[in-house]
Design a protein around this motif. Structure first.
Motif, PDB file in Angstrom:
ATOM      1  N   TYR A   1       0.830  -1.199   0.000  1.00 16.50           N
ATOM      2  CA  TYR A   1       0.000   0.000   0.000  1.00 16.50           C
ATOM      3  C   TYR A   1       0.872   1.259   0.000  1.00 16.50           C
ATOM      4  CZ  TYR A   1      -3.206   3.603   1.633  1.00 16.50           C
ATOM      5  OH  TYR A   1      -3.927   4.769   1.764  1.00 16.50           O
ATOM      6  N   ASP A   2       1.864   1.298   0.897  1.00 15.29           N
ATOM      7  CA  ASP A   2       2.737   2.472   1.004  1.00 15.29           C
ATOM      8  C   ASP A   2       3.479   2.732  -0.300  1.00 15.29           C
ATOM      9  OD1 ASP A   2       1.904   2.792   3.627  1.00 15.29           O
ATOM     10  OD2 ASP A   2       3.716   1.893   4.496  1.00 15.29           O
ATOM     11  N   LYS A   3       3.953   1.668  -0.937  1.00 19.47           N
ATOM     12  CA  LYS A   3       4.680   1.810  -2.204  1.00 19.47           C
ATOM     13  C   LYS A   3       3.764   2.411  -3.270  1.00 19.47           C
ATOM     14  CE  LYS A   3       7.287  -0.829  -5.619  1.00 19.47           C
ATOM     15  NZ  LYS A   3       7.875  -2.127  -5.963  1.00 19.47           N
ATOM     16  N   LEU A   4       2.557   1.886  -3.375  1.00  9.45           N
ATOM     17  CA  LEU A   4       1.625   2.390  -4.388  1.00  9.45           C
ATOM     18  C   LEU A   4       1.183   3.819  -4.092  1.00  9.45           C
ATOM     19  CD1 LEU A   4      -0.497  -0.807  -4.970  1.00  9.45           C
ATOM     20  CD2 LEU A   4       0.947   0.357  -6.656  1.00  9.45           C
ATOM     21  N   GLU A   5       0.928   4.120  -2.822  1.00  9.65           N
ATOM     22  CA  GLU A   5       0.501   5.475  -2.452  1.00  9.65           C
ATOM     23  C   GLU A   5       1.592   6.496  -2.726  1.00  9.65           C
ATOM     24  OE1 GLU A   5      -2.585   6.886  -1.179  1.00  9.65           O
ATOM     25  OE2 GLU A   5      -3.047   5.041  -2.264  1.00  9.65           O
ATOM     26  N   ALA A   6       2.847   6.116  -2.520  1.00 11.51           N
ATOM     27  CA  ALA A   6       3.955   7.035  -2.783  1.00 11.51           C
ATOM     28  C   ALA A   6       4.061   7.352  -4.275  1.00 11.51           C
ATOM     29  CB  ALA A   6       5.261   6.435  -2.278  1.00 11.51           C
ATOM     30  N   MET A   7       3.752   6.365  -5.095  1.00  9.33           N
ATOM     31  CA  MET A   7       3.869   6.550  -6.539  1.00  9.33           C
ATOM     32  C   MET A   7       2.605   7.164  -7.157  1.00  9.33           C
ATOM     33  SD  MET A   7       5.634   2.875  -7.269  1.00  9.33           S
ATOM     34  CE  MET A   7       6.084   3.085  -8.972  1.00  9.33           C
ATOM     35  N   HIS A   8       1.441   6.754  -6.658  1.00  9.91           N
ATOM     36  CA  HIS A   8       0.150   7.184  -7.217  1.00  9.91           C
ATOM     37  C   HIS A   8      -0.836   7.402  -6.064  1.00  9.91           C
ATOM     38  CE1 HIS A   8       1.517   6.187 -11.237  1.00  9.91           C
ATOM     39  NE2 HIS A   8       2.007   5.077 -10.732  1.00  9.91           N
ATOM     40  N   PRO A   9      -0.818   8.586  -5.452  1.00  8.78           N
ATOM     41  CA  PRO A   9      -1.620   8.818  -4.252  1.00  8.78           C
ATOM     42  C   PRO A   9      -3.140   8.917  -4.467  1.00  8.78           C
ATOM     43  CG  PRO A   9      -0.396  10.787  -4.839  1.00  8.78           C
ATOM     44  CD  PRO A   9       0.041   9.705  -5.773  1.00  8.78           C
TER      45      PRO A   9
ATOM     46  N   LEU B   1      -6.199  -1.891  -3.827  1.00  2.00           N
ATOM     47  CA  LEU B   1      -4.760  -2.124  -3.990  1.00  2.00           C
ATOM     48  C   LEU B   1      -4.469  -2.835  -5.311  1.00  2.00           C
ATOM     49  CD1 LEU B   1      -2.247  -1.707  -2.077  1.00  2.00           C
ATOM     50  CD2 LEU B   1      -2.537  -4.098  -1.426  1.00  2.00           C
ATOM     51  N   ILE B   2      -5.232  -3.871  -5.586  1.00  2.00           N
ATOM     52  CA  ILE B   2      -5.050  -4.639  -6.825  1.00  2.00           C
ATOM     53  C   ILE B   2      -5.276  -3.743  -8.044  1.00  2.00           C
ATOM     54  CG2 ILE B   2      -6.038  -6.488  -8.233  1.00  2.00           C
ATOM     55  CD1 ILE B   2      -6.724  -7.897  -5.468  1.00  2.00           C
ATOM     56  N   ALA B   3      -6.389  -3.010  -8.040  1.00  2.00           N
ATOM     57  CA  ALA B   3      -6.727  -2.167  -9.192  1.00  2.00           C
ATOM     58  C   ALA B   3      -5.664  -1.105  -9.440  1.00  2.00           C
ATOM     59  CB  ALA B   3      -8.090  -1.519  -8.989  1.00  2.00           C
ATOM     60  N   LYS B   4      -5.174  -0.496  -8.370  1.00  2.00           N
ATOM     61  CA  LYS B   4      -4.165   0.558  -8.528  1.00  2.00           C
ATOM     62  C   LYS B   4      -2.867  -0.017  -9.086  1.00  2.00           C
ATOM     63  CE  LYS B   4      -3.981   4.098  -5.801  1.00  2.00           C
ATOM     64  NZ  LYS B   4      -3.759   5.066  -4.713  1.00  2.00           N
ATOM     65  N   ALA B   5      -2.422  -1.139  -8.537  1.00  2.00           N
ATOM     66  CA  ALA B   5      -1.180  -1.748  -9.017  1.00  2.00           C
ATOM     67  C   ALA B   5      -1.307  -2.175 -10.471  1.00  2.00           C
ATOM     68  CB  ALA B   5      -0.799  -2.943  -8.139  1.00  2.00           C
TER      69      ALA B   5
END
Length: 119
Positions: A47-55, A91-95
């Motif tokens: 989650y943190d990795k994805l939020e940092a890249m695409h908040p 999380l899945i959709a964002k990644a």
């Protein structure tokens, strides 16, 4: 990886989420298993990795989360379980939509596609 719009199409058929949650399961035990350190840390770091890249989330991602929440709640009557499932699908959709390959997120998707709640 598939796009968020494809995930929305898959879950909108009415049977995908039902296959996962229309089981006689102790959902409290399932949720407790996810609170164990290994799973919780892997989920949080993804989650943190994805939020940092695409908040931000776009409209399709929000619709996915809402659809999953409503379908899961309808089946289980558990708002906590529905929230966990909704968060997973967010999380899945964002990644997937941003083509970010995270093994943990791929494993979440694999569990759901096999009709199992990830733990």
């Amino acid at each position: 990886m598939i796009a968020a719009s494809e995930i929305l199409s898959i879950i909108s058929d009415g049977t995908f989420i039902e296959r996962v949650f229309s089981k006689d399961a102790d959902w409290d035990d399932e949720l407790d298993a996810r609170d164990e350190a290994e799973f919780a840390e892997a989920w949080s770091s993804s989650y943190d990795k994805l939020e940092a890249m695409h908040p931000s989330e776009d409209a399709v991602m929000r619709e996915i989360r809402e659809t999953v929440f409503k379908q899961t709640f309808r089946i289980t009557q558990s708002p906590e379980l529905a929230g966990y499932a909704s968060d997973d699908f967010g999380l899945i959709a964002k990644a997937f939509d941003h083509k970010i390959d995270i093994e943990f997120v791929n494993n979440l998707w694999d569990s759901y596609t096999k009709g199992s709640f990830p733990r």
